[in-house]
Design a protein around this motif. Structure first.
Motif, short mmCIF file in Angstrom:
data_model
loop_
_atom_site.label_atom_id
_atom_site.label_comp_id
_atom_site.label_asym_id
_atom_site.label_seq_id
_atom_site.Cartn_x
_atom_site.Cartn_y
_atom_site.Cartn_z
N ILE A 269 5.92 -0.37 -8.46
CA ILE A 269 5.93 -2.04 -8.29
C ILE A 269 4.80 -2.81 -7.82
N THR A 270 4.74 -2.05 -6.52
CA THR A 270 3.33 -2.53 -5.85
C THR A 270 2.04 -2.43 -6.65
N ALA A 271 1.89 -1.65 -7.34
CA ALA A 271 0.42 -1.37 -8.30
C ALA A 271 0.72 -2.46 -9.33
N CYS A 272 1.74 -2.55 -10.00
CA CYS A 272 1.89 -3.57 -10.96
C CYS A 272 1.68 -5.06 -10.13
N LEU A 273 2.34 -5.34 -9.16
CA LEU A 273 2.11 -6.60 -8.70
C LEU A 273 0.40 -6.81 -8.04
N TRP A 274 -0.05 -5.89 -7.63
CA TRP A 274 -1.42 -5.84 -7.26
C TRP A 274 -2.34 -6.25 -8.33
N ARG A 275 -2.08 -5.68 -9.45
CA ARG A 275 -2.73 -5.83 -10.53
C ARG A 275 -2.67 -7.02 -11.19
N CYS A 276 -1.35 -7.62 -11.28
CA CYS A 276 -1.26 -8.92 -11.92
C CYS A 276 -1.91 -10.09 -11.18
N ARG A 277 -1.49 -9.98 -9.72
CA ARG A 277 -1.92 -10.96 -8.80
C ARG A 277 -3.43 -11.10 -8.74
N THR A 278 -4.25 -9.93 -8.80
CA THR A 278 -5.64 -9.96 -8.85
C THR A 278 -6.06 -10.72 -10.03
N LEU A 279 -5.48 -10.28 -11.10
CA LEU A 279 -6.05 -11.20 -12.56
C LEU A 279 -5.74 -12.67 -12.50
N ALA A 280 -4.47 -12.84 -11.52
CA ALA A 280 -4.04 -14.29 -11.88
C ALA A 280 -4.99 -15.25 -10.88
N ILE A 281 -5.68 -14.65 -9.92
CA ILE A 281 -6.52 -15.67 -9.03
C ILE A 281 -7.80 -15.70 -9.09
N ASN A 282 -8.26 -15.11 -10.29
CA ASN A 282 -9.48 -15.61 -10.81
C ASN A 282 -10.83 -15.30 -9.91
N LEU A 283 -10.82 -13.98 -9.20
CA LEU A 283 -12.08 -13.93 -8.60
C LEU A 283 -13.03 -13.10 -9.48
N ASP A 284 -14.41 -13.32 -8.95
CA ASP A 284 -15.28 -12.68 -9.66
C ASP A 284 -15.13 -11.18 -9.65
N PRO A 285 -15.74 -10.56 -10.75
CA PRO A 285 -15.12 -9.37 -11.21
C PRO A 285 -15.70 -8.14 -10.20
N ASP A 286 -17.04 -8.51 -9.44
CA ASP A 286 -17.45 -7.58 -8.45
C ASP A 286 -16.86 -7.88 -7.28
N GLU A 287 -15.85 -8.69 -6.84
CA GLU A 287 -15.40 -8.92 -5.55
C GLU A 287 -14.64 -7.90 -5.33
N GLU A 288 -14.36 -7.50 -3.96
CA GLU A 288 -13.50 -6.45 -3.53
C GLU A 288 -12.35 -7.12 -3.19
N VAL A 289 -11.08 -6.23 -3.55
CA VAL A 289 -9.96 -6.75 -3.24
C VAL A 289 -9.13 -5.52 -2.43
N ARG A 290 -8.12 -5.95 -1.87
CA ARG A 290 -7.53 -4.81 -1.01
C ARG A 290 -5.82 -5.19 -1.04
N MET A 291 -5.40 -3.93 -1.26
CA MET A 291 -3.63 -3.81 -0.79
C MET A 291 -3.45 -3.20 0.17
N ILE A 292 -2.81 -4.03 0.93
CA ILE A 292 -2.54 -3.37 2.63
C ILE A 292 -1.24 -3.05 2.47
N CYS A 293 -0.83 -1.67 2.54
CA CYS A 293 0.45 -0.98 2.41
C CYS A 293 1.03 -0.79 3.91
N ILE A 294 2.15 -1.66 3.99
CA ILE A 294 2.99 -1.44 5.14
C ILE A 294 3.87 0.06 5.23
N VAL A 295 3.31 0.80 6.26
CA VAL A 295 4.12 2.08 6.45
C VAL A 295 4.68 2.24 7.64
N ASN A 296 6.25 2.51 7.49
CA ASN A 296 6.78 2.73 8.77
C ASN A 296 6.47 4.11 9.27
N ALA A 297 5.79 4.33 10.32
CA ALA A 297 5.32 5.54 10.91
C ALA A 297 6.37 6.57 11.79
N ARG A 298 7.56 5.95 11.94
CA ARG A 298 8.45 6.84 12.74
C ARG A 298 8.47 8.23 12.39
#
Length: 461
Positions: A269-298
């Protein structure tokens, strides 16, 4: 698209005067240091959470507000740091001054029934600022209550439990533990089944502090200049929720190559949302985007953390690519990046983050620009399982998405089938594009010609 819900645009909430609920018994007066993970700038904000409860005939005659108030006072005897106030020490180090002053508490009544909020219950909720009143002067980082709780009784006999947490004190797992403890006291349990553990030194940097990884999640990134919507928090943002049931998840999984189909539902689901959001915000194709994953490290530590530890133990590894790559490559590409980012978190990685906070200063923050996206997975935190005597909540989780942060939460449809709901925050034009991209993705043909069981997505305003 789901039909608009029957939620009233406005209802009346009558509040009692806010009060401070102190521990029911005397508690130690001392100062406790937060960890180097706790007091980073990325966590210095308030997080609002809301739980909805149905009428329970067996609790007839019991006032949920009073039951919870008394249980809170009892719970604060063991969790007494929550009754204190934050101070700032040398080099910006946050300290909990355990003064026993108490937690802010509000009793309220609303002329609305639980059913009027719609089914299933999905954020954003109407009149949220009334269901969790922002008491003037209460939301500062220092010298303010660390928790604000409001219990709003409904016409139907149900009630709403809303809470605002200073995030430096706890992560979602820690908060769920605290709420579970309040529930035990409310139900008459004599002692807590999980004893709270402070031990914040476990996540302090070593001496001397040694940074052993490259932490790109904390890169200093300038806001893109190629898009008109680069201001955060967004101007006139829209809040919306999107539900993923079994059919939607199955369809997305069918889009992956065979070797990736065993990925977790969160990764998918995260991959799906990241891709859809990135296309929705109309950034330049060469812009760098990042998905920050929250990981419980316990679980990354050996030995693992004590079960009663209620501080922040999550880390923000980043998956980074370009707009063009995310747009042109298949969904599996994003899944691979997310899996790699999550896999990078080890005990040593966590210690390296703590060292980074000390070396570069507490004010270091993840990039707060529109090309950054964060999704917090709360499907296993079980905030909705909190039981004050009225059973589990019919919905439990954050009230809203916060800027670039979305939350993935558990939900149930009318048939009782369990799914997930993602809360999204975007400017209105981008939100429309996001919904369209998501709809298009769920119309794709499965990989290797396999047919999907659904080509629709549930969406709620």
């Amino acid at each position: 698209m789901a039909a608009p819900s029957s939620i009233p645009l406005k209802f009346t909430v009558r509040r009692c005067e806010p009060e401070l609920v102190a521990p029911a018994k005397p508690t130690p007066y001392e100062q406790k240091l937060l960890s180097d993970i706790d007091d980073q700038a990325s966590l210095r904000f308030q997080i609002p959470v809301i739980n909805f409860y149905q009428y329970e005939p067996s609790m007839e005659g019991n006032d949920p507000a009073e039951v919870i108030r008394e249980a809170l006072a009892q719970t604060l005897v063991c969790y007494y740091p929550f009754a204190g106030r934050l101070r700032e020490g040398a080099n910006g180090k946050l300290i909990v001054d355990c003064t026993g002053e108490g937690v802010m508490f509000i009793k309220a009544d609303a002329d609305v029934t639980l059913e009027q909020f719609g089914e299933p219950l999905l954020p954003p909720f109407p009149c949220s600022d009334e269901l969790l009143y922002n008491v003037p002067g209460s939301e500062g980082m220092l010298n303010c209550p660390l928790l604000l709780i409001q219990v709003t009784r409904l016409k139907c006999g149900g009630f709403i439990f809303a809470l605002r947490l200073n995030h430096v004190m706890s992560d979602g797992t820690g908060l769920a533990q605290f709420l579970f403890a309040i529930g035990e006291m409310a139900r008459g349990v004599a002692t807590h089944s999980i004893s709270p553990v402070w031990e914040r030194h476990l996540l302090d940097a070593r001496h001397p502090a040694g940074i052993t990884f490259t932490h790109r999640e904390y890169d200093e990134v300038e806001a893109p200049v190629t898009t008109p919507i680069t201001i955060l928090p967004f101007d006139n943002p829209v809040q919306r929720s999107f539900s993923f049931g079994f059919a939607e998840v199955s369809l997305l999984r069918s889009l992956l190559p065979p070797h990736l189909r065993r990925c977790t539902t969160f990764e998918l689901i995260t991959a799906c949302l990241w891709r859809c959001r990135t296309l929705a915000i109309n950034l330049d194709p060469d812009e760098e985007v990042r998905m920050i994953c929250i990981v419980n490290a316990r679980s990354k530590f050996n030995p693992s953390f004590p079960s009663g530890y209620y501080g922040n133990v999550f880390i923000f590894p980043a998956a980074i690519t370009t707009v063009k790559s995310l747009r042109e490559k298949p969904l599996g590409y994003a899944v691979e990046l997310i899996k790699q980012a999550k896999a990078s978190v080890t005990e040593e990685y966590v210690k390296s983050v703590a060292a980074l906070m000390v070396v570069r200063g507490k004010r270091i923050h993840f990039p707060n620009v529109i090309g950054t996206y964060i999704i917090s997975d709360l499907t296993k935190v079980e905030i909705e399982d909190t039981d004050f005597g009225w059973g589990k909540a019919v919905f439990g989780g954050p009230m809203i998405a916060v800027g670039v942060i979305s939350f993935l939460m558990p939900t149930k449809n009318k048939k009782g089938e369990v799914g997930r709901v993602a809360s999204i925050c975007l400017p209105a034009p981008a939100m429309e594009r996001f919904a369209k991209e998501l709809e298009n993705m769920l119309k794709q043909q499965p990989s290797e010609g396999k047919k999907s069981k659904s080509n629709s997505i549930s969406s709620a305003l």
